[in-house]
Design an enzyme around this catalytic site. Structure first.
Site, PDB file in Angstrom:
ATOM      1  N   ASN A 113      18.665  21.674  25.389  1.00 54.02           N
ATOM      2  CA  ASN A 113      19.767  21.070  24.761  1.00 54.02           C
ATOM      3  C   ASN A 113      19.523  19.773  25.683  1.00 54.02           C
ATOM      4  O   ASN A 113      19.629  18.756  26.010  1.00 54.02           O
ATOM      5  CB  ASN A 113      21.227  21.601  25.690  1.00 54.02           C
ATOM      6  CG  ASN A 113      22.857  20.159  25.719  1.00 54.02           C
ATOM      7  OD1 ASN A 113      22.633  19.660  24.900  1.00 54.02           O
ATOM      8  ND2 ASN A 113      22.890  20.383  26.723  1.00 54.02           N
ATOM      9  N   LYS A 133      20.844  17.321  24.279  1.00 55.16           N
ATOM     10  CA  LYS A 133      21.861  16.234  24.708  1.00 55.16           C
ATOM     11  C   LYS A 133      21.832  14.906  23.876  1.00 55.16           C
ATOM     12  O   LYS A 133      20.982  15.012  22.785  1.00 55.16           O
ATOM     13  CB  LYS A 133      22.298  15.490  26.341  1.00 55.16           C
ATOM     14  CG  LYS A 133      22.300  17.660  27.231  1.00 55.16           C
ATOM     15  CD  LYS A 133      22.504  16.534  28.323  1.00 55.16           C
ATOM     16  CE  LYS A 133      22.314  18.194  29.149  1.00 55.16           C
ATOM     17  NZ  LYS A 133      23.060  18.269  30.263  1.00 55.16           N
ATOM     18  N   HIS A 185      30.080  22.771  25.926  1.00 46.47           N
ATOM     19  CA  HIS A 185      29.295  22.694  26.974  1.00 46.47           C
ATOM     20  C   HIS A 185      30.218  21.775  28.281  1.00 46.47           C
ATOM     21  O   HIS A 185      31.305  20.660  27.335  1.00 46.47           O
ATOM     22  CB  HIS A 185      28.167  21.243  26.754  1.00 46.47           C
ATOM     23  CG  HIS A 185      27.583  21.115  27.675  1.00 46.47           C
ATOM     24  ND1 HIS A 185      27.578  20.030  28.432  1.00 46.47           N
ATOM     25  CD2 HIS A 185      26.643  22.102  27.913  1.00 46.47           C
ATOM     26  CE1 HIS A 185      26.083  19.705  29.418  1.00 46.47           C
ATOM     27  NE2 HIS A 185      25.913  20.745  28.710  1.00 46.47           N
ATOM     28  N   GLU A 215      30.341  18.785  29.950  1.00 47.55           N
ATOM     29  CA  GLU A 215      30.023  17.310  29.192  1.00 47.55           C
ATOM     30  C   GLU A 215      31.387  17.188  28.198  1.00 47.55           C
ATOM     31  O   GLU A 215      32.086  15.625  28.698  1.00 47.55           O
ATOM     32  CB  GLU A 215      29.020  16.982  29.037  1.00 47.55           C
ATOM     33  CG  GLU A 215      28.282  17.055  30.614  1.00 47.55           C
ATOM     34  CD  GLU A 215      26.634  16.361  29.994  1.00 47.55           C
ATOM     35  OE1 GLU A 215      25.875  16.760  28.508  1.00 47.55           O
ATOM     36  OE2 GLU A 215      26.080  17.137  30.728  1.00 47.55           O
ATOM     37  N   GLU A 267      27.281  27.539  33.068  1.00 51.61           N
ATOM     38  CA  GLU A 267      26.996  26.518  33.716  1.00 51.61           C
ATOM     39  C   GLU A 267      27.429  26.075  34.621  1.00 51.61           C
ATOM     40  O   GLU A 267      28.489  25.126  34.083  1.00 51.61           O
ATOM     41  CB  GLU A 267      26.205  25.246  32.309  1.00 51.61           C
ATOM     42  CG  GLU A 267      25.648  26.085  31.639  1.00 51.61           C
ATOM     43  CD  GLU A 267      24.683  24.910  30.914  1.00 51.61           C
ATOM     44  OE1 GLU A 267      23.912  24.613  30.276  1.00 51.61           O
ATOM     45  OE2 GLU A 267      26.110  23.981  30.302  1.00 51.61           O
ATOM     46  N   GLY A 299      22.284  18.452  35.478  1.00 52.79           N
ATOM     47  CA  GLY A 299      21.336  17.480  35.835  1.00 52.79           C
ATOM     48  C   GLY A 299      21.459  16.890  37.083  1.00 52.79           C
ATOM     49  O   GLY A 299      21.639  15.794  37.691  1.00 52.79           O
ATOM     50  N   SER A 322      19.940  22.609  36.240  1.00 54.35           N
ATOM     51  CA  SER A 322      18.886  22.441  36.875  1.00 54.35           C
ATOM     52  C   SER A 322      17.506  23.193  36.243  1.00 54.35           C
ATOM     53  O   SER A 322      17.060  23.369  37.919  1.00 54.35           O
ATOM     54  CB  SER A 322      18.826  21.371  38.399  1.00 54.35           C
ATOM     55  OG  SER A 322      19.732  20.804  38.481  1.00 54.35           O
TER      56      SER A 322
HETATM   57  P1  PGA Z   1      20.457  20.507  33.163  1.00 50.28           P
HETATM   58  O1  PGA Z   1      20.954  20.554  32.081  1.00 50.28           O
HETATM   59  O2  PGA Z   1      19.046  21.486  32.911  1.00 50.28           O
HETATM   60  O3  PGA Z   1      19.870  18.618  32.735  1.00 50.28           O
HETATM   61  O4  PGA Z   1      21.388  20.769  34.227  1.00 50.28           O
HETATM   62  C1  PGA Z   1      21.944  21.466  31.448  1.00 50.28           C
HETATM   63  C2  PGA Z   1      22.519  21.590  30.595  1.00 50.28           C
HETATM   64  O5  PGA Z   1      23.782  20.503  30.735  1.00 50.28           O
HETATM   65  O6  PGA Z   1      23.402  22.676  29.795  1.00 50.28           O
END
Ligand code: PGA
Length: 251
Positions: free
Chosen positions: A9, A11, A95, A97, A167, A173, A213
């Site tokens: 992803n 982003k 997601h 976010e 997740e 993140g 992560s």
């Molecule tokens: P990250 O993000 O690996 O940077 O923690 C995962 C995601 O949001 O899909």
């Protein structure tokens, strides 16, 4: 046998030239990786360009969101059929976010899930609890609600094109990964919810990815868990070598 999925992803990163640089570096690094479904999800504006670069490779293209209607007066939105037109086979929906910053709810996620599946896309349907919810012992209640409401109205046949991404919001993140055991516990629970909503065969076949992560250093331990079928990778998917390491977790 569930085929593992490793999805990146991207982003809100990568302009056209940066995206091309990344995929052109990635393609040779993963070209011999067999038995794994590889997906990258760039921003909308570079989908067509990345699609051209990926032609004839083993990397699939995903978008990071889609709208539920096919067309109409919806300024700023992009529909599932338009994603297919741009070369996508997959789309990320719900997601955290989007839930956190853009008002996505279980109801809108459900509408998007249905629209994308009916258009012929495979969905990466995201769920996960916040830190507060985990601390309040609400993890399972939240996960069950998100799954149930997110896939309501989806047939058993359509479920074949559903990939669930678990997740935990507190691990995205932040550098904090769920432990292998914490992740496995949640994945097992999620599979149980699918069995309850559909049947044991559907639950056995559905792929459930872990996200939050994921890095080359922790992917092996996660992938060794019985109910973890892959990873949705954010930060570590922005560099070809780290993403390729994750894709090649079994070597
Ligand atoms: P990250 O993000 O690996 O940077 O923690 C995962 C995601 O949001 O899909």
């Amino acid at each position: 046998m569930r085929k593992p999925v490793i999805a990146g992803n991207w982003k809100l990163y990568k302009t056209t030239s940066e995206a091309l640089e990344l995929v052109n570096e990635l393609i040779p690094l993963v070209k011999n990786a067999s038995g794994v479904e590889i997906v990258v999800a760039p921003v909308f504006t570079v989908l067509s360009t990345v699609n051209t670069a990926l032609k004839g490779t083993n990397i699939n293209l995903a978008a990071q969101d889609c709208f539920w209607d096919e067309q109409g007066a919806y300024t700023g939105e992009v529909s599932s059929t338009m994603l297919l037109d741009a070369g996508c086979s997959h789309v990320i929906i719900g997601h955290s976010e989007r839930r956190q910053f853009f008002g996505e709810t279980d109801e809108t996620v459900n509408k998007k899930n249905k629209a994308a599946l009916r258009a012929g896309l495979t969905i990466l349907f995201c769920i996960g609890e916040t830190l507060h919810e985990r601390e309040e012992n609400q993890t399972f209640t939240v996960l069950e609600r998100q799954i149930t409401d997110g896939i309501t109205g989806i047939t058993k046949d359509e479920l074949k094109n559903v990939i669930i991404a678990y997740e935990p919001v507190w691990a995205i993140g932040t550098g904090k990964t769920a432990t292998d055991d914490q992740a496995q516990e949640a994945h097992k629970f999620i599979r149980g919810v699918v069995a309850k909503l559909y049947d044991s065969e559907s639950a056995e076949n559905i792929r459930i990815l872990y996200g939050g992560s994921v890095k080359p250093e922790n992917v092996k331990g996660l992938m060794a868990q019985k109910d973890i079928d892959g990873a949705l990778v954010g930060g570590a998917s922005l560099k070809a070598d780290s993403f390729a390491h994750i894709v090649r977790f079994s070597e």
